[in-house]
Scaffold this motif. Structure first.
Motif, PDB file in Angstrom:
ATOM      1  N   ASP A  86       0.821  -1.221   0.000  1.00  0.00           N
ATOM      2  CA  ASP A  86       0.000   0.000   0.000  1.00  0.00           C
ATOM      3  C   ASP A  86       0.853   1.269   0.000  1.00  0.00           C
ATOM      4  O   ASP A  86       0.585   2.215  -0.744  1.00  0.00           O
ATOM      5  CB  ASP A  86      -0.936   0.000   1.218  1.00  0.00           C
ATOM      6  CG  ASP A  86      -2.011  -1.075   1.113  1.00  0.00           C
ATOM      7  OD1 ASP A  86      -2.275  -1.537  -0.015  1.00  0.00           O
ATOM      8  OD2 ASP A  86      -2.563  -1.461   2.160  1.00  0.00           O
ATOM      9  N   GLU A  87       1.877   1.313   0.850  1.00  0.00           N
ATOM     10  CA  GLU A  87       2.705   2.514   0.925  1.00  0.00           C
ATOM     11  C   GLU A  87       3.530   2.704  -0.342  1.00  0.00           C
ATOM     12  O   GLU A  87       3.678   3.826  -0.842  1.00  0.00           O
ATOM     13  CB  GLU A  87       3.630   2.442   2.145  1.00  0.00           C
ATOM     14  CG  GLU A  87       2.902   2.496   3.477  1.00  0.00           C
ATOM     15  CD  GLU A  87       2.020   3.733   3.589  1.00  0.00           C
ATOM     16  OE1 GLU A  87       2.527   4.840   3.293  1.00  0.00           O
ATOM     17  OE2 GLU A  87       0.842   3.593   3.950  1.00  0.00           O
ATOM     18  N   THR A  88       4.044   1.627  -0.862  1.00  0.00           N
ATOM     19  CA  THR A  88       4.811   1.726  -2.108  1.00  0.00           C
ATOM     20  C   THR A  88       3.924   2.165  -3.259  1.00  0.00           C
ATOM     21  O   THR A  88       4.349   2.944  -4.117  1.00  0.00           O
ATOM     22  CB  THR A  88       5.472   0.368  -2.435  1.00  0.00           C
ATOM     23  OG1 THR A  88       6.514   0.125  -1.491  1.00  0.00           O
ATOM     24  CG2 THR A  88       6.068   0.373  -3.831  1.00  0.00           C
ATOM     25  N   LYS A  89       2.706   1.681  -3.282  1.00  0.00           N
ATOM     26  CA  LYS A  89       1.785   2.068  -4.356  1.00  0.00           C
ATOM     27  C   LYS A  89       1.526   3.569  -4.333  1.00  0.00           C
ATOM     28  O   LYS A  89       1.490   4.229  -5.377  1.00  0.00           O
ATOM     29  CB  LYS A  89       0.468   1.301  -4.226  1.00  0.00           C
ATOM     30  CG  LYS A  89      -0.462   1.487  -5.416  1.00  0.00           C
ATOM     31  CD  LYS A  89      -1.674   0.588  -5.310  1.00  0.00           C
ATOM     32  CE  LYS A  89      -2.568   0.741  -6.541  1.00  0.00           C
ATOM     33  NZ  LYS A  89      -3.762  -0.149  -6.459  1.00  0.00           N
ATOM     34  N   LYS A  90       1.373   4.127  -3.136  1.00  0.00           N
ATOM     35  CA  LYS A  90       1.183   5.587  -3.015  1.00  0.00           C
ATOM     36  C   LYS A  90       2.416   6.326  -3.532  1.00  0.00           C
ATOM     37  O   LYS A  90       2.305   7.312  -4.264  1.00  0.00           O
ATOM     38  CB  LYS A  90       0.920   5.965  -1.564  1.00  0.00           C
ATOM     39  CG  LYS A  90      -0.399   5.457  -0.994  1.00  0.00           C
ATOM     40  CD  LYS A  90      -0.512   5.832   0.479  1.00  0.00           C
ATOM     41  CE  LYS A  90      -1.751   5.216   1.110  1.00  0.00           C
ATOM     42  NZ  LYS A  90      -1.799   5.488   2.575  1.00  0.00           N
ATOM     43  N   LEU A  91       3.585   5.855  -3.128  1.00  0.00           N
ATOM     44  CA  LEU A  91       4.824   6.491  -3.565  1.00  0.00           C
ATOM     45  C   LEU A  91       4.977   6.383  -5.082  1.00  0.00           C
ATOM     46  O   LEU A  91       5.382   7.339  -5.744  1.00  0.00           O
ATOM     47  CB  LEU A  91       6.020   5.835  -2.875  1.00  0.00           C
ATOM     48  CG  LEU A  91       7.399   6.345  -3.300  1.00  0.00           C
ATOM     49  CD1 LEU A  91       7.545   7.829  -2.997  1.00  0.00           C
ATOM     50  CD2 LEU A  91       8.508   5.550  -2.607  1.00  0.00           C
ATOM     51  N   TYR A  92       4.659   5.234  -5.621  1.00  0.00           N
ATOM     52  CA  TYR A  92       4.749   5.022  -7.077  1.00  0.00           C
ATOM     53  C   TYR A  92       3.847   6.008  -7.809  1.00  0.00           C
ATOM     54  O   TYR A  92       4.242   6.605  -8.820  1.00  0.00           O
ATOM     55  CB  TYR A  92       4.364   3.589  -7.410  1.00  0.00           C
ATOM     56  CG  TYR A  92       4.241   3.325  -8.888  1.00  0.00           C
ATOM     57  CD1 TYR A  92       5.373   3.217  -9.697  1.00  0.00           C
ATOM     58  CD2 TYR A  92       2.995   3.184  -9.491  1.00  0.00           C
ATOM     59  CE1 TYR A  92       5.264   2.986 -11.058  1.00  0.00           C
ATOM     60  CE2 TYR A  92       2.873   2.955 -10.849  1.00  0.00           C
ATOM     61  CZ  TYR A  92       4.015   2.855 -11.625  1.00  0.00           C
ATOM     62  OH  TYR A  92       3.889   2.634 -12.974  1.00  0.00           O
ATOM     63  N   GLN A  93       2.623   6.177  -7.317  1.00  0.00           N
ATOM     64  CA  GLN A  93       1.692   7.105  -7.963  1.00  0.00           C
ATOM     65  C   GLN A  93       2.205   8.535  -7.897  1.00  0.00           C
ATOM     66  O   GLN A  93       2.096   9.291  -8.862  1.00  0.00           O
ATOM     67  CB  GLN A  93       0.313   6.981  -7.300  1.00  0.00           C
ATOM     68  CG  GLN A  93      -0.374   5.657  -7.589  1.00  0.00           C
ATOM     69  CD  GLN A  93      -1.621   5.433  -6.748  1.00  0.00           C
ATOM     70  OE1 GLN A  93      -1.820   6.076  -5.707  1.00  0.00           O
ATOM     71  NE2 GLN A  93      -2.468   4.514  -7.180  1.00  0.00           N
ATOM     72  N   ASN A  94       2.800   8.903  -6.757  1.00  0.00           N
ATOM     73  CA  ASN A  94       3.334  10.263  -6.613  1.00  0.00           C
ATOM     74  C   ASN A  94       4.540  10.498  -7.518  1.00  0.00           C
ATOM     75  O   ASN A  94       4.669  11.550  -8.150  1.00  0.00           O
ATOM     76  CB  ASN A  94       3.729  10.521  -5.151  1.00  0.00           C
ATOM     77  CG  ASN A  94       2.518  10.636  -4.241  1.00  0.00           C
ATOM     78  OD1 ASN A  94       1.427  10.971  -4.695  1.00  0.00           O
ATOM     79  ND2 ASN A  94       2.707  10.344  -2.973  1.00  0.00           N
ATOM     80  N   THR A  95       5.448   9.533  -7.567  1.00  0.00           N
ATOM     81  CA  THR A  95       6.672   9.709  -8.357  1.00  0.00           C
ATOM     82  C   THR A  95       6.433   9.500  -9.845  1.00  0.00           C
ATOM     83  O   THR A  95       7.304   9.819 -10.660  1.00  0.00           O
ATOM     84  CB  THR A  95       7.770   8.745  -7.873  1.00  0.00           C
ATOM     85  OG1 THR A  95       7.278   7.397  -7.920  1.00  0.00           O
ATOM     86  CG2 THR A  95       8.200   9.090  -6.455  1.00  0.00           C
TER      87      THR A  95
END
Length: 399
Positions: A122-131
């Motif tokens: 979940d946290e990586t997915k958020k970071l991926y979407q932001n970056t």
């Protein structure tokens, strides 16, 4: 039959050197490499100088696709390293489709959504979407690039799933479940596979005496979100690391994602977090990771095979998630461990492998992934599947 030569079509990827090495051992002086490049014609970054000197370079365009599809008729076998859109188009346009061998790198299937699998926490997915969001400057650069190459005729898009199902022969990479792909109707039931690896032991470990000499931690293999660095950080934050460093390769993939991981890693672990931002030659890279007695690859899909093989061979204790890769090595009898069980539940998760465990892992890998074994299997498969004339290639493999 055609001229006995093998045509390889690829892009500038870091693991193609291993293919050149293995195919030249199996079929000396029979391999012709064509490297496809984008219209901007960037400098070659990953291929070694020996291959660069021998390869042919072509800019991606509709005419290039047609030319290579036509040229494939002149070769005994055409090997597609990865099945991106351009490679799929070459195959679909070719006359002799039974002379093709496709090598799937994983992203074609998993990153395109052809299989229903969770790739990120979940946290990586958020970071991926932001970056992954483009800035105004990036959008402007993309627009200027389109204007600059507006007369460039890009290849059309092709139905990848249709091509995957149509193709008859694939290179069988370690850890890839072909039966699973057949069950998911990605491959047809009559698909044939040829034993192959981009990571023969003798290629990725040139110094057979190289052993793990330290207790540091190697985390992940690239600046790809599928490494799930953030979830690994959370896990490592709950374990007593002592004075261990966390060595994290980030030279390959998204620069934005890499920067975010460096910021978070340094915030959580300070000087113990050591990013590898520069792409290193394989021997130099091996010397760096030889300080890592612990290896954690937090992927949810098959990935980082070269790193895993090298780490196991050098004697590291490797932790993976439950994927085809874990099941593959566990099925071989390797001493390998699970992140969600062994790393979190063992009293001494960072206790290094015993010398007997290291010797056992090395023996297993040499039996299956040494150059001599892979060459013999490839030659037999090429003869059986392609009726490839091997009489000129029966020389001993020089290791």
């Amino acid at each position: 039959m055609s001229n006995g030569e093998i045509l390889h079509i690829t892009k500038d990827e870091k693991f193609i050197d291993g293919a050149y090495y293995l195919f030249e051992k199996a079929f000396p002086n029979r391999n012709r490499f064509v490297v496809l490049k984008p219209p901007a014609d960037p400098p070659i970054r990953y291929l070694n100088k020996k291959l660069v000197a021998k390869a042919e370079f072509k800019i991606i365009s509709r005419s290039t696709i047609k030319q290579l599809a036509d040229r494939s008729s002149e070769y005994s076998v055409t090997v597609l390293h990865g099945l991106n859109n351009e490679h799929a188009l070459i195959y679909s346009s070719a006359v002799f489709k039974d002379r093709f061998m496709g090598i799937i790198h994983g992203g074609e299937i998993y990153n395109s959504g052809l299989m229903d699998i969770v790739l990120m926490g979940d946290e990586t997915k958020k970071l991926y979407q932001n970056t992954s969001q483009t800035t105004f400057i990036e959008r402007a650069k993309n627009l200027l690039r389109k204007i600059k190459y507006r007369n460039h005729k890009y290849p059309k898009q092709v139905d990848l799933l249709h091509i995957l199902y149509q193709m008859q022969v694939f290179g069988s990479l370690p850890g890839i479940s072909y039966q699973k792909y057949i069950n998911e109707k990605i491959y047809n039931p009559f698909v044939q596979h040829i034993p192959f690896s981009y990571y023969p032991i003798d290629f990725i470990i040139s110094d057979k005496d190289l052993r793990v000499q330290g207790k540091d931690i190697l985390l992940g293999n690239s600046a790809s979100a599928t490494n799930n660095h953030l979830e690994a950080f959370e896990l490592l934050s709950s374990i007593n690391l002592g004075d261990r460093k966390i060595i994290t390769p980030l030279s390959y993939g998204s620069e934005k994602y890499a920067k975010a991981i460096v910021d978070e890693g340094q915030k959580l672990f300070g000087d113990q977090f050591v990013p590898l931002n520069k792409f290193l030659p394989i021997d130099e890279y091996n010397r760096v990771i030889s300080h890592c007695g612990i290896v954690i690859m937090n992927h949810y899909r098959p990935q980082a095979m070269g790193n895993i093989i090298a780490a196991l061979y050098m004697g590291a204790k490797v932790f993976l998630n439950t994927t085809n890769v874990y099941e593959y090595f566990k099925g071989l009898g390797c001493h390998i461990f699970l992140i969600d069980e062994d790393l979190t539940s063992q009293k001494k998760p960072f206790e290094l492998l015993s010398s007997n465990q290291v010797m056992h892992n090395r023996a297993v890998l040499e039996e299956l992934l040494s150059t001599a074994v892979l060459v013999e299997e490839m030659r037999k498969a090429f003869k059986d599947i392609f009726d490839y004339n091997n009489t000129l290639n029966q020389q001993e493999v020089a290791l």
